[in-house]
Design a protein around this motif. Structure first.
Motif, PDB file in Angstrom:
ATOM      1  N   GLN A  85      -6.944  14.822   3.583  1.00  0.00           N
ATOM      2  CA  GLN A  85      -5.497  14.718   3.790  1.00  0.00           C
ATOM      3  C   GLN A  85      -5.141  13.388   4.436  1.00  0.00           C
ATOM      4  OE1 GLN A  85      -3.868  17.883   6.108  1.00  0.00           O
ATOM      5  NE2 GLN A  85      -1.744  17.327   5.667  1.00  0.00           N
ATOM      6  N   ASP A  86      -5.933  12.976   5.430  1.00  0.00           N
ATOM      7  CA  ASP A  86      -5.667  11.677   6.083  1.00  0.00           C
ATOM      8  C   ASP A  86      -5.806  10.538   5.080  1.00  0.00           C
ATOM      9  OD1 ASP A  86      -5.200  12.952   8.421  1.00  0.00           O
ATOM     10  OD2 ASP A  86      -7.174  12.560   9.308  1.00  0.00           O
ATOM     11  N   ALA A  87      -6.756  10.659   4.169  1.00  0.00           N
ATOM     12  CA  ALA A  87      -6.923   9.611   3.156  1.00  0.00           C
ATOM     13  C   ALA A  87      -5.699   9.535   2.243  1.00  0.00           C
ATOM     14  CB  ALA A  87      -8.192   9.875   2.344  1.00  0.00           C
ATOM     15  N   GLU A  88      -5.178  10.713   1.835  1.00  0.00           N
ATOM     16  CA  GLU A  88      -3.970  10.729   1.009  1.00  0.00           C
ATOM     17  C   GLU A  88      -2.780  10.151   1.757  1.00  0.00           C
ATOM     18  OE1 GLU A  88      -3.424  14.722  -0.282  1.00  0.00           O
ATOM     19  OE2 GLU A  88      -4.651  14.438  -2.085  1.00  0.00           O
ATOM     20  N   ASN A  89      -2.658  10.520   3.053  1.00  0.00           N
ATOM     21  CA  ASN A  89      -1.548   9.981   3.857  1.00  0.00           C
ATOM     22  C   ASN A  89      -1.641   8.472   3.993  1.00  0.00           C
ATOM     23  OD1 ASN A  89      -0.486  12.521   4.212  1.00  0.00           O
ATOM     24  ND2 ASN A  89      -1.500  12.886   6.178  1.00  0.00           N
ATOM     25  N   ARG A  90      -2.882   7.996   4.187  1.00  0.00           N
ATOM     26  CA  ARG A  90      -3.055   6.545   4.311  1.00  0.00           C
ATOM     27  C   ARG A  90      -2.671   5.841   3.013  1.00  0.00           C
ATOM     28  NH1 ARG A  90      -7.617   7.998   7.366  1.00  0.00           N
ATOM     29  NH2 ARG A  90      -8.964   7.852   5.518  1.00  0.00           N
ATOM     30  N   THR A  91      -3.048   6.452   1.876  1.00  0.00           N
ATOM     31  CA  THR A  91      -2.688   5.857   0.580  1.00  0.00           C
ATOM     32  C   THR A  91      -1.170   5.825   0.398  1.00  0.00           C
ATOM     33  OG1 THR A  91      -4.746   6.694  -0.371  1.00  0.00           O
ATOM     34  CG2 THR A  91      -3.004   6.034  -1.912  1.00  0.00           C
ATOM     35  N   LEU A  92      -0.518   6.942   0.774  1.00  0.00           N
ATOM     36  CA  LEU A  92       0.942   7.012   0.668  1.00  0.00           C
ATOM     37  C   LEU A  92       1.617   5.986   1.563  1.00  0.00           C
ATOM     38  CD1 LEU A  92       3.427   8.459  -0.467  1.00  0.00           C
ATOM     39  CD2 LEU A  92       3.243  10.096   1.409  1.00  0.00           C
ATOM     40  N   LEU A  93       1.098   5.860   2.790  1.00  0.00           N
ATOM     41  CA  LEU A  93       1.677   4.880   3.720  1.00  0.00           C
ATOM     42  C   LEU A  93       1.492   3.455   3.227  1.00  0.00           C
ATOM     43  CD1 LEU A  93       0.629   6.443   7.148  1.00  0.00           C
ATOM     44  CD2 LEU A  93       2.938   6.241   6.253  1.00  0.00           C
ATOM     45  N   VAL A  94       0.305   3.189   2.639  1.00  0.00           N
ATOM     46  CA  VAL A  94       0.058   1.840   2.113  1.00  0.00           C
ATOM     47  C   VAL A  94       1.041   1.516   0.997  1.00  0.00           C
ATOM     48  CG1 VAL A  94      -1.591   0.450   0.805  1.00  0.00           C
ATOM     49  CG2 VAL A  94      -2.353   1.742   2.798  1.00  0.00           C
ATOM     50  N   ASN A  95       1.286   2.506   0.105  1.00  0.00           N
ATOM     51  CA  ASN A  95       2.242   2.295  -0.988  1.00  0.00           C
ATOM     52  C   ASN A  95       3.655   2.066  -0.471  1.00  0.00           C
ATOM     53  OD1 ASN A  95       0.233   2.607  -2.905  1.00  0.00           O
ATOM     54  ND2 ASN A  95       0.563   4.832  -3.108  1.00  0.00           N
ATOM     55  N   GLN A 101       3.913  -1.308   1.011  1.00  0.00           N
ATOM     56  CA  GLN A 101       3.945  -2.320  -0.031  1.00  0.00           C
ATOM     57  C   GLN A 101       5.342  -2.449  -0.634  1.00  0.00           C
ATOM     58  OE1 GLN A 101       1.472  -4.349  -0.841  1.00  0.00           O
ATOM     59  NE2 GLN A 101       2.775  -5.407  -2.335  1.00  0.00           N
ATOM     60  N   LYS A 102       5.985  -1.267  -0.902  1.00  0.00           N
ATOM     61  CA  LYS A 102       7.343  -1.286  -1.435  1.00  0.00           C
ATOM     62  C   LYS A 102       8.313  -1.914  -0.453  1.00  0.00           C
ATOM     63  CE  LYS A 102       6.881   2.708  -4.501  1.00  0.00           C
ATOM     64  NZ  LYS A 102       7.362   4.091  -4.785  1.00  0.00           N
ATOM     65  N   ASN A 103       8.208  -1.540   0.802  1.00  0.00           N
ATOM     66  CA  ASN A 103       9.108  -2.098   1.826  1.00  0.00           C
ATOM     67  C   ASN A 103       8.923  -3.592   1.977  1.00  0.00           C
ATOM     68  OD1 ASN A 103      10.260   0.374   2.371  1.00  0.00           O
ATOM     69  ND2 ASN A 103       8.831   0.878   4.006  1.00  0.00           N
ATOM     70  N   SER A 104       7.648  -4.022   1.875  1.00  0.00           N
ATOM     71  CA  SER A 104       7.408  -5.463   2.002  1.00  0.00           C
ATOM     72  C   SER A 104       8.038  -6.229   0.851  1.00  0.00           C
ATOM     73  CB  SER A 104       5.903  -5.736   2.059  1.00  0.00           C
ATOM     74  OG  SER A 104       5.288  -5.358   0.835  1.00  0.00           O
ATOM     75  N   ASP A 105       8.056  -5.572  -0.362  1.00  0.00           N
ATOM     76  CA  ASP A 105       8.699  -6.231  -1.502  1.00  0.00           C
ATOM     77  C   ASP A 105      10.205  -6.285  -1.354  1.00  0.00           C
ATOM     78  OD1 ASP A 105       6.229  -6.529  -2.619  1.00  0.00           O
ATOM     79  OD2 ASP A 105       6.359  -4.712  -3.872  1.00  0.00           O
ATOM     80  N   GLN A 106      10.777  -5.299  -0.632  1.00  0.00           N
ATOM     81  CA  GLN A 106      12.226  -5.222  -0.474  1.00  0.00           C
ATOM     82  C   GLN A 106      12.724  -5.893   0.796  1.00  0.00           C
ATOM     83  OE1 GLN A 106      13.215  -1.101  -0.722  1.00  0.00           O
ATOM     84  NE2 GLN A 106      12.599  -0.898  -2.868  1.00  0.00           N
ATOM     85  N   ARG A 107      11.835  -6.362   1.610  1.00  0.00           N
ATOM     86  CA  ARG A 107      12.274  -7.014   2.852  1.00  0.00           C
ATOM     87  C   ARG A 107      13.047  -8.281   2.533  1.00  0.00           C
ATOM     88  NH1 ARG A 107       7.095  -5.878   5.857  1.00  0.00           N
ATOM     89  NH2 ARG A 107       6.377  -7.728   4.773  1.00  0.00           N
ATOM     90  N   PRO A 108      14.154  -8.534   3.228  1.00  0.00           N
ATOM     91  CA  PRO A 108      14.928  -9.757   2.970  1.00  0.00           C
ATOM     92  C   PRO A 108      14.137 -10.996   3.310  1.00  0.00           C
ATOM     93  CG  PRO A 108      15.700  -8.674   4.963  1.00  0.00           C
ATOM     94  CD  PRO A 108      14.708  -7.751   4.336  1.00  0.00           C
ATOM     95  N   LYS A 109      14.266 -11.954   2.436  1.00  0.00           N
ATOM     96  CA  LYS A 109      13.612 -13.234   2.673  1.00  0.00           C
ATOM     97  C   LYS A 109      14.596 -14.187   3.337  1.00  0.00           C
ATOM     98  CE  LYS A 109      10.685 -12.655  -1.404  1.00  0.00           C
ATOM     99  NZ  LYS A 109      11.117 -11.311  -1.703  1.00  0.00           N
ATOM    100  N   VAL A 110      14.113 -15.285   3.810  1.00  0.00           N
ATOM    101  CA  VAL A 110      14.965 -16.296   4.424  1.00  0.00           C
ATOM    102  C   VAL A 110      15.716 -17.010   3.312  1.00  0.00           C
ATOM    103  CG1 VAL A 110      15.036 -18.362   5.839  1.00  0.00           C
ATOM    104  CG2 VAL A 110      13.386 -16.557   6.349  1.00  0.00           C
ATOM    105  N   LEU A 111      17.066 -16.872   3.269  1.00  0.00           N
ATOM    106  CA  LEU A 111      17.887 -17.412   2.194  1.00  0.00           C
ATOM    107  C   LEU A 111      18.785 -18.522   2.718  1.00  0.00           C
ATOM    108  CD1 LEU A 111      19.023 -14.066   0.524  1.00  0.00           C
ATOM    109  CD2 LEU A 111      17.125 -15.519  -0.181  1.00  0.00           C
TER     110      LEU A 111
END
Length: 356
Positions: free
Chosen positions: A58-68, A71-81
Protein backbone atom coordinates in the motif's frame (compact mmCIF):
# COMPACT_ATOMS: atom_id res chain seq x y z
CA UNK A 1 11.95 -65.91 53.60
CA UNK A 2 13.36 -67.23 50.42
CA UNK A 3 9.82 -67.67 49.12
CA UNK A 4 9.04 -64.04 49.55
CA UNK A 5 12.04 -62.73 47.66
CA UNK A 6 10.62 -63.10 44.18
CA UNK A 7 7.56 -61.26 45.15
CA UNK A 8 9.62 -58.39 46.30
CA UNK A 9 11.62 -58.50 43.17
CA UNK A 10 8.56 -58.77 41.10
CA UNK A 11 7.00 -55.95 42.95
CA UNK A 12 10.00 -53.86 42.34
CA UNK A 13 9.99 -54.84 38.69
CA UNK A 14 6.39 -53.95 38.38
CA UNK A 15 6.96 -50.75 40.19
CA UNK A 16 9.82 -49.91 37.92
CA UNK A 17 7.70 -50.62 34.83
CA UNK A 18 4.90 -48.49 36.17
CA UNK A 19 7.40 -45.74 36.88
CA UNK A 20 8.72 -45.95 33.37
CA UNK A 21 5.20 -45.77 31.97
CA UNK A 22 4.37 -42.71 33.97
CA UNK A 23 7.60 -41.06 32.88
CA UNK A 24 6.84 -41.67 29.19
CA UNK A 25 3.35 -40.29 29.52
CA UNK A 26 4.67 -37.25 31.27
CA UNK A 27 7.24 -36.66 28.60
CA UNK A 28 4.58 -37.00 25.82
CA UNK A 29 2.28 -34.55 27.58
CA UNK A 30 5.10 -32.07 27.97
CA UNK A 31 6.02 -32.35 24.28
CA UNK A 32 2.43 -31.68 23.13
CA UNK A 33 2.11 -28.76 25.52
CA UNK A 34 5.30 -27.14 24.20
CA UNK A 35 4.20 -27.61 20.51
CA UNK A 36 1.05 -25.49 20.87
CA UNK A 37 2.83 -22.18 21.60
CA UNK A 38 5.15 -22.85 18.68
CA UNK A 39 2.23 -23.27 16.28
CA UNK A 40 0.60 -20.15 17.66
CA UNK A 41 3.82 -18.19 17.25
CA UNK A 42 4.21 -19.50 13.71
CA UNK A 43 0.63 -18.47 12.86
CA UNK A 44 1.11 -15.02 14.38
CA UNK A 45 4.36 -14.67 12.47
CA UNK A 46 2.58 -15.48 9.21
CA UNK A 47 -0.17 -12.98 9.99
CA UNK A 48 2.43 -10.35 10.87
CA UNK A 49 4.31 -11.02 7.64
CA UNK A 50 1.14 -10.70 5.59
CA UNK A 51 0.21 -7.44 7.36
CA UNK A 52 3.67 -5.95 6.88
CA UNK A 53 3.70 -7.04 3.24
CA UNK A 54 0.27 -5.47 2.70
CA UNK A 55 1.33 -2.20 4.29
CA UNK A 56 4.51 -2.10 2.25
CA UNK A 57 2.46 -2.72 -0.94
CA UNK A 58 0.00 0.00 0.00
CA UNK A 59 2.83 2.41 0.84
CA UNK A 60 4.40 1.66 -2.54
CA UNK A 61 1.12 2.47 -4.32
CA UNK A 62 0.75 5.68 -2.29
CA UNK A 63 4.29 6.69 -3.14
CA UNK A 64 3.60 6.08 -6.84
CA UNK A 65 0.40 8.14 -6.65
CA UNK A 66 2.18 10.96 -4.84
CA UNK A 67 5.00 10.95 -7.39
CA UNK A 68 2.47 11.24 -10.23
CA UNK A 69 0.61 14.07 -8.48
CA UNK A 70 3.85 15.93 -7.80
CA UNK A 71 4.84 15.49 -11.43
CA UNK A 72 1.51 16.94 -12.62
CA UNK A 73 1.72 19.83 -10.18
CA UNK A 74 5.27 20.57 -11.24
CA UNK A 75 4.09 20.76 -14.85
CA UNK A 76 1.29 23.15 -13.86
CA UNK A 77 3.36 25.36 -11.59
CA UNK A 78 3.56 28.95 -12.88
CA UNK A 79 6.82 29.87 -14.45
CA UNK A 80 8.52 33.24 -14.27
CA UNK A 81 6.82 35.28 -17.04
CA UNK A 82 7.57 38.64 -18.56
CA UNK A 83 4.83 41.24 -18.97
CA UNK A 84 4.46 40.28 -22.65
CA UNK A 85 4.19 36.61 -21.72
CA UNK A 86 1.47 37.39 -19.20
CA UNK A 87 -0.45 39.38 -21.81
CA UNK A 88 -0.18 36.47 -24.20
CA UNK A 89 -1.42 34.07 -21.52
CA UNK A 90 -4.42 36.29 -20.87
CA UNK A 91 -5.06 36.50 -24.57
CA UNK A 92 -5.05 40.30 -24.57
CA UNK A 93 -2.57 40.73 -27.37
CA UNK A 94 -4.20 38.13 -29.54
CA UNK A 95 -7.65 39.62 -28.93
CA UNK A 96 -6.43 43.13 -29.68
CA UNK A 97 -4.82 41.93 -32.90
CA UNK A 98 -7.96 40.12 -34.03
CA UNK A 99 -10.15 43.17 -33.28
CA UNK A 100 -7.82 45.44 -35.24
CA UNK A 101 -7.76 43.02 -38.18
CA UNK A 102 -11.55 42.67 -38.12
CA UNK A 103 -12.01 46.45 -38.13
CA UNK A 104 -9.59 46.79 -41.05
CA UNK A 105 -11.38 44.06 -43.00
CA UNK A 106 -14.75 45.63 -42.26
CA UNK A 107 -13.62 49.07 -43.38
CA UNK A 108 -12.07 47.62 -46.53
CA UNK A 109 -15.22 45.65 -47.34
CA UNK A 110 -17.38 48.72 -46.91
CA UNK A 111 -15.06 50.83 -49.06
CA UNK A 112 -15.39 48.24 -51.82
CA UNK A 113 -19.15 48.37 -51.73
CA UNK A 114 -20.03 45.24 -49.79
CA UNK A 115 -22.99 46.78 -47.98
CA UNK A 116 -26.19 45.22 -46.80
CA UNK A 117 -29.12 45.42 -49.25
CA UNK A 118 -26.78 46.51 -52.01
CA UNK A 119 -27.01 43.25 -53.94
CA UNK A 120 -30.26 42.25 -55.61
CA UNK A 121 -31.65 38.73 -55.71
CA UNK A 122 -30.43 38.24 -59.28
CA UNK A 123 -26.87 39.02 -58.17
CA UNK A 124 -26.64 42.42 -59.85
CA UNK A 125 -25.38 45.41 -57.91
CA UNK A 126 -27.24 48.69 -57.57
CA UNK A 127 -25.47 51.70 -58.98
CA UNK A 128 -24.15 54.25 -56.52
CA UNK A 129 -26.57 56.95 -55.43
CA UNK A 130 -25.74 60.61 -55.19
CA UNK A 131 -27.29 61.22 -51.77
CA UNK A 132 -29.49 59.86 -49.02
CA UNK A 133 -31.43 62.70 -47.37
CA UNK A 134 -32.82 62.03 -43.91
CA UNK A 135 -35.44 64.48 -42.64
CA UNK A 136 -35.68 64.39 -38.85
CA UNK A 137 -39.25 64.13 -37.65
CA UNK A 138 -41.21 63.29 -34.51
CA UNK A 139 -44.45 61.63 -33.47
CA UNK A 140 -46.34 64.91 -33.32
CA UNK A 141 -45.11 66.28 -36.67
CA UNK A 142 -47.54 64.71 -39.13
CA UNK A 143 -48.76 68.11 -40.34
CA UNK A 144 -45.17 69.15 -41.10
CA UNK A 145 -44.61 65.93 -43.01
CA UNK A 146 -47.72 66.45 -45.09
CA UNK A 147 -46.56 70.03 -45.80
CA UNK A 148 -43.16 68.77 -47.02
CA UNK A 149 -44.83 66.09 -49.15
CA UNK A 150 -46.90 68.79 -50.80
CA UNK A 151 -43.97 71.16 -51.41
CA UNK A 152 -40.30 70.25 -51.95
CA UNK A 153 -40.50 66.50 -51.22
CA UNK A 154 -41.94 64.23 -53.94
CA UNK A 155 -44.42 61.55 -53.02
CA UNK A 156 -45.57 58.22 -54.40
CA UNK A 157 -44.32 57.41 -57.89
CA UNK A 158 -42.41 60.69 -58.09
CA UNK A 159 -40.40 59.65 -55.03
CA UNK A 160 -39.48 56.38 -56.77
CA UNK A 161 -38.49 58.23 -59.93
CA UNK A 162 -36.24 60.49 -57.87
CA UNK A 163 -34.55 57.42 -56.40
CA UNK A 164 -33.88 56.18 -59.92
CA UNK A 165 -32.03 59.44 -60.49
CA UNK A 166 -29.86 58.82 -57.41
CA UNK A 167 -31.64 60.69 -54.61
CA UNK A 168 -33.28 58.91 -51.66
CA UNK A 169 -35.41 60.93 -49.21
CA UNK A 170 -36.78 59.50 -45.97
CA UNK A 171 -38.35 60.84 -42.81
CA UNK A 172 -36.18 59.64 -39.94
CA UNK A 173 -37.76 58.63 -36.65
CA UNK A 174 -37.05 56.25 -33.76
CA UNK A 175 -39.37 54.17 -31.63
CA UNK A 176 -41.59 55.14 -28.70
CA UNK A 177 -40.26 54.60 -25.15
CA UNK A 178 -43.33 52.38 -24.75
CA UNK A 179 -42.65 50.01 -27.62
CA UNK A 180 -45.66 49.05 -29.69
CA UNK A 181 -47.98 51.76 -28.33
CA UNK A 182 -50.28 53.99 -30.36
CA UNK A 183 -47.36 56.26 -31.38
CA UNK A 184 -45.47 53.38 -32.96
CA UNK A 185 -48.59 51.99 -34.57
CA UNK A 186 -49.43 55.40 -36.03
CA UNK A 187 -46.00 55.70 -37.67
CA UNK A 188 -46.17 52.13 -39.00
CA UNK A 189 -49.58 52.81 -40.52
CA UNK A 190 -48.43 56.10 -42.09
CA UNK A 191 -45.36 54.36 -43.50
CA UNK A 192 -47.52 51.65 -45.08
CA UNK A 193 -49.38 54.38 -46.93
CA UNK A 194 -46.47 56.64 -47.93
CA UNK A 195 -43.40 54.34 -47.83
CA UNK A 196 -41.15 57.29 -47.06
CA UNK A 197 -39.85 56.53 -43.54
CA UNK A 198 -36.53 55.31 -42.21
CA UNK A 199 -37.49 53.89 -38.82
CA UNK A 200 -34.55 53.54 -36.42
CA UNK A 201 -35.54 50.42 -34.50
CA UNK A 202 -32.77 50.72 -31.92
CA UNK A 203 -33.32 54.39 -31.15
CA UNK A 204 -35.73 55.83 -28.60
CA UNK A 205 -37.38 58.96 -29.97
CA UNK A 206 -37.02 61.77 -27.40
CA UNK A 207 -35.69 65.34 -27.39
CA UNK A 208 -32.78 64.48 -25.09
CA UNK A 209 -31.81 61.57 -27.36
CA UNK A 210 -31.23 63.71 -30.48
CA UNK A 211 -27.41 63.46 -30.35
CA UNK A 212 -27.69 59.66 -30.39
CA UNK A 213 -30.15 59.87 -33.27
CA UNK A 214 -27.34 61.22 -35.46
CA UNK A 215 -25.29 58.08 -34.83
CA UNK A 216 -28.26 55.86 -35.61
CA UNK A 217 -29.18 57.75 -38.77
CA UNK A 218 -25.75 57.83 -40.42
CA UNK A 219 -25.00 54.23 -39.38
CA UNK A 220 -28.33 52.89 -40.66
CA UNK A 221 -28.28 54.92 -43.88
CA UNK A 222 -24.78 53.79 -44.86
CA UNK A 223 -25.79 50.16 -44.29
CA UNK A 224 -28.94 50.40 -46.41
CA UNK A 225 -27.78 52.59 -49.31
CA UNK A 226 -24.53 53.08 -51.15
CA UNK A 227 -24.29 56.81 -51.79
CA UNK A 228 -21.76 59.57 -52.29
CA UNK A 229 -23.28 61.69 -49.50
CA UNK A 230 -25.56 61.33 -46.49
CA UNK A 231 -27.56 64.43 -45.55
CA UNK A 232 -29.27 65.20 -42.25
CA UNK A 233 -32.07 67.80 -42.47
CA UNK A 234 -34.17 69.26 -39.64
CA UNK A 235 -37.94 69.41 -40.12
CA UNK A 236 -37.78 73.09 -39.18
CA UNK A 237 -36.53 74.12 -42.64
CA UNK A 238 -37.78 74.19 -46.22
CA UNK A 239 -35.40 72.77 -48.79
CA UNK A 240 -34.55 73.80 -52.33
CA UNK A 241 -34.10 70.24 -53.54
CA UNK A 242 -32.75 71.16 -56.98
CA UNK A 243 -30.27 73.58 -55.43
CA UNK A 244 -29.07 70.90 -52.98
CA UNK A 245 -28.70 68.34 -55.77
CA UNK A 246 -26.64 70.81 -57.80
CA UNK A 247 -24.40 71.51 -54.79
CA UNK A 248 -23.82 67.79 -54.22
CA UNK A 249 -23.16 67.13 -57.91
CA UNK A 250 -20.38 69.72 -57.83
CA UNK A 251 -18.79 67.85 -54.87
CA UNK A 252 -19.15 64.36 -56.33
CA UNK A 253 -16.02 62.26 -55.79
CA UNK A 254 -14.73 64.44 -52.95
CA UNK A 255 -13.53 62.16 -50.18
CA UNK A 256 -13.92 62.85 -46.43
CA UNK A 257 -16.15 65.88 -47.05
CA UNK A 258 -17.83 67.51 -44.04
CA UNK A 259 -20.14 70.14 -45.51
CA UNK A 260 -22.42 72.67 -43.84
CA UNK A 261 -22.86 76.16 -42.46
CA UNK A 262 -19.83 76.14 -40.17
CA UNK A 263 -19.98 77.99 -36.88
CA UNK A 264 -18.37 78.08 -33.44
CA UNK A 265 -20.64 79.48 -30.74
CA UNK A 266 -20.40 79.96 -27.01
CA UNK A 267 -20.84 77.04 -24.63
CA UNK A 268 -23.76 77.71 -22.28
CA UNK A 269 -22.69 76.75 -18.75
CA UNK A 270 -25.77 78.03 -16.84
CA UNK A 271 -28.22 75.24 -16.19
CA UNK A 272 -31.78 76.03 -17.26
CA UNK A 273 -30.78 78.29 -20.16
CA UNK A 274 -31.41 77.38 -23.79
CA UNK A 275 -28.63 75.29 -25.35
CA UNK A 276 -27.24 74.38 -21.92
CA UNK A 277 -24.22 72.08 -22.14
CA UNK A 278 -23.83 69.87 -19.03
CA UNK A 279 -20.21 69.13 -19.92
CA UNK A 280 -19.27 72.77 -20.50
CA UNK A 281 -16.05 72.39 -18.50
CA UNK A 282 -14.54 70.21 -21.21
CA UNK A 283 -14.38 73.12 -23.66
CA UNK A 284 -11.73 75.17 -21.89
CA UNK A 285 -11.74 78.42 -19.98
CA UNK A 286 -13.21 80.45 -22.86
CA UNK A 287 -16.08 77.96 -23.18
CA UNK A 288 -16.31 78.06 -26.99
CA UNK A 289 -17.33 75.17 -29.21
CA UNK A 290 -15.00 73.81 -31.85
CA UNK A 291 -15.85 74.45 -35.49
CA UNK A 292 -18.87 72.43 -36.59
CA UNK A 293 -21.76 72.47 -39.08
CA UNK A 294 -25.07 73.93 -37.88
CA UNK A 295 -27.66 71.29 -37.09
CA UNK A 296 -30.22 72.44 -39.69
CA UNK A 297 -28.37 70.76 -42.56
CA UNK A 298 -25.30 68.53 -42.24
CA UNK A 299 -23.67 66.66 -45.13
CA UNK A 300 -21.14 63.85 -44.72
CA UNK A 301 -19.36 61.89 -47.41
CA UNK A 302 -19.57 58.12 -47.50
CA UNK A 303 -16.21 57.52 -45.76
CA UNK A 304 -17.14 59.73 -42.79
CA UNK A 305 -20.55 58.08 -42.47
CA UNK A 306 -18.87 54.68 -42.51
CA UNK A 307 -16.54 55.84 -39.75
CA UNK A 308 -19.55 56.70 -37.59
CA UNK A 309 -21.09 53.31 -38.32
CA UNK A 310 -17.93 51.33 -37.46
CA UNK A 311 -17.19 53.31 -34.29
CA UNK A 312 -20.70 54.24 -33.15
CA UNK A 313 -20.44 52.34 -29.86
CA UNK A 314 -17.45 54.36 -28.66
CA UNK A 315 -18.33 57.79 -30.05
CA UNK A 316 -19.06 60.40 -27.39
CA UNK A 317 -22.24 62.49 -27.62
CA UNK A 318 -22.77 65.94 -26.12
CA UNK A 319 -25.94 67.86 -25.38
CA UNK A 320 -26.58 68.78 -29.04
CA UNK A 321 -26.42 66.72 -32.20
CA UNK A 322 -24.45 69.23 -34.31
CA UNK A 323 -21.65 69.59 -31.74
CA UNK A 324 -21.62 65.81 -31.29
CA UNK A 325 -21.07 65.26 -35.03
CA UNK A 326 -18.44 68.01 -35.02
CA UNK A 327 -16.56 66.31 -32.18
CA UNK A 328 -16.42 63.07 -34.17
CA UNK A 329 -14.88 64.86 -37.15
CA UNK A 330 -12.11 66.54 -35.14
CA UNK A 331 -9.89 63.48 -34.92
CA UNK A 332 -10.21 62.60 -38.62
CA UNK A 333 -8.69 63.82 -41.84
CA UNK A 334 -12.03 65.41 -42.69
CA UNK A 335 -12.25 68.19 -45.26
CA UNK A 336 -14.30 71.02 -43.73
CA UNK A 337 -16.37 72.81 -46.37
CA UNK A 338 -18.12 75.94 -45.16
CA UNK A 339 -20.87 76.72 -47.69
CA UNK A 340 -22.99 79.80 -46.99
CA UNK A 341 -25.76 78.44 -49.20
CA UNK A 342 -26.46 76.00 -46.35
CA UNK A 343 -26.95 78.78 -43.77
CA UNK A 344 -30.73 78.60 -43.69
CA UNK A 345 -31.28 81.83 -41.71
CA UNK A 346 -29.37 84.10 -44.15
CA UNK A 347 -30.91 86.23 -46.89
CA UNK A 348 -28.78 84.94 -49.74
CA UNK A 349 -30.66 84.51 -53.01
CA UNK A 350 -28.90 81.25 -53.90
CA UNK A 351 -29.31 79.50 -50.56
CA UNK A 352 -30.69 75.96 -50.66
CA UNK A 353 -32.63 76.08 -47.40
CA UNK A 354 -34.79 78.48 -45.40
CA UNK A 355 -36.54 78.44 -42.06
CA UNK A 356 -40.00 76.86 -42.32
Amino acid sequence: MEGSLPLTTAAKGGGERRGVGRSSAHNSSSSSSSAKPSLLLAFLSCVACLYVAGRLWQDAENRTLLVNLLQKNSDQRPKVLTVDDKLMVLGCKDLEKRIAEAEMDLTLAKSQGYLRNQRKQDGSVDRKLLAVIGVYTGFGSRLKRNTFRGSWMPRGDNLKKLEEKGIVIRFVIGRSPNRGDSLDRGIDEENRQTKDFLILEGHEEAQEELPKKAKFFFSTAVQNWDAEFYVKVDDSIDLDLDGLIGLLESRRGQQSAYIGCMKSGDVIAEEGKQWYEPEWWKFGDQKSYFRHAASSLVILSKSLSEYIFVNSVSLKTYAHDDTSVGSWMMGLQATYIDDNRLCCSTNRQDKVCSMA
